[in-house]
Design a protein around this motif. Sequence first.
Motif, PDB file in Angstrom:
ATOM      1  N   GLU A   1       0.987   6.529  -7.115  1.00 56.43           N
ATOM      2  CA  GLU A   1      -0.117   7.495  -7.254  1.00 56.43           C
ATOM      3  C   GLU A   1      -0.174   8.770  -6.774  1.00 56.43           C
ATOM      4  N   GLY A   2       1.039   9.134  -6.174  1.00 56.37           N
ATOM      5  CA  GLY A   2       1.339  10.685  -5.685  1.00 56.37           C
ATOM      6  C   GLY A   2       0.250  11.068  -4.408  1.00 56.37           C
ATOM      7  N   ARG A   3       0.118  10.121  -3.581  1.00 54.68           N
ATOM      8  CA  ARG A   3      -0.439  10.529  -2.324  1.00 54.68           C
ATOM      9  C   ARG A   3       0.621  10.484  -1.243  1.00 54.68           C
ATOM     10  N   ALA A   4       1.759  10.017  -1.401  1.00 53.72           N
ATOM     11  CA  ALA A   4       2.590   9.895  -0.159  1.00 53.72           C
ATOM     12  C   ALA A   4       4.122   9.746  -0.824  1.00 53.72           C
ATOM     13  N   GLU A   5       4.907   9.982   0.379  1.00 57.21           N
ATOM     14  CA  GLU A   5       6.300  10.087  -0.256  1.00 57.21           C
ATOM     15  C   GLU A   5       6.995   8.454  -0.127  1.00 57.21           C
TER      16      GLU A   5
ATOM     17  N   LYS B   1       1.880   1.616  -3.519  1.00 61.64           N
ATOM     18  CA  LYS B   1       0.673   2.202  -4.385  1.00 61.64           C
ATOM     19  C   LYS B   1       0.600   3.748  -4.008  1.00 61.64           C
ATOM     20  N   ASN B   2       0.666   4.024  -2.566  1.00 62.60           N
ATOM     21  CA  ASN B   2       0.404   5.489  -2.484  1.00 62.60           C
ATOM     22  C   ASN B   2       1.420   6.273  -3.012  1.00 62.60           C
ATOM     23  N   PHE B   3       2.612   6.048  -3.052  1.00 65.03           N
ATOM     24  CA  PHE B   3       4.012   6.535  -3.798  1.00 65.03           C
ATOM     25  C   PHE B   3       3.483   6.782  -5.076  1.00 65.03           C
TER      26      PHE B   3
ATOM     27  N   ASN C   1       0.718  -1.270   0.037  1.00 67.52           N
ATOM     28  CA  ASN C   1      -0.211   0.070   0.133  1.00 67.52           C
ATOM     29  C   ASN C   1       0.967   1.307  -0.043  1.00 67.52           C
TER      30      ASN C   1
END
Length: 211
Positions: free
Chosen positions: A96-100, A92-94, A89
């Motif tokens: 998709e630009g949602r996290a570092e 995936k967040n990285f 996860n």
Amino acid sequence: MTKQNKAFKFRLYPNEEQKELLTKTFGCVRFVYNKMLAERKDMYERYKDDKEALKKQKFPTPAKYKDEFPFLKEVDSLALANAQIQLQNAYKNFFEGRAEFPKFKSKKKKQSYTTNMVNDNIKLENGHIKLPKIKKPIRMKQHREIPADYKIKSCTISKTKTGKYYISILTEYEKDIQSVKIQKVVGLDFAMDGLYVESEQGEKANYPRYY
């Protein structure tokens, strides 16, 4: 009926033996997460110039390390599996630009692990909770009741920097949500001098300008 989720958080009071196993589980989860992250980073560096070869590589799993590191067999396997999901996860967040980019876990920060309900391996018993791999139920300050029709899905056990233990119990329940038929639609257009203008009568908001 629609399925809904709700979490309940309580304070835990483990005895010394239980603390020892919880500490071991925190450490194993952190160890596996960091090992998998290190391997994935190394794999990327080796194949970053060959995207097709990179796609064919299999990502490491917790089971891979159990023969080399037998101490991993002493803790809850579901906790290790959830460490893998957490890393997936994070990637995936990285992307998709949602996290570092995922970082290695540190022993100095809050420790936690998540386990899942499988074949009634988690049970609430008279102010105590039974968790996988822990022989005796852990004493818990249950300040509110969990309704009987709520099903336990998972539990996240954590330890703060000050040495306090907590458990967050994720539950699932069914709720009858009635659909509402829309009777009327009103549009609100932004206005510089009055916040908005209403579409039906052209009325403006009672805008307090000092805000």
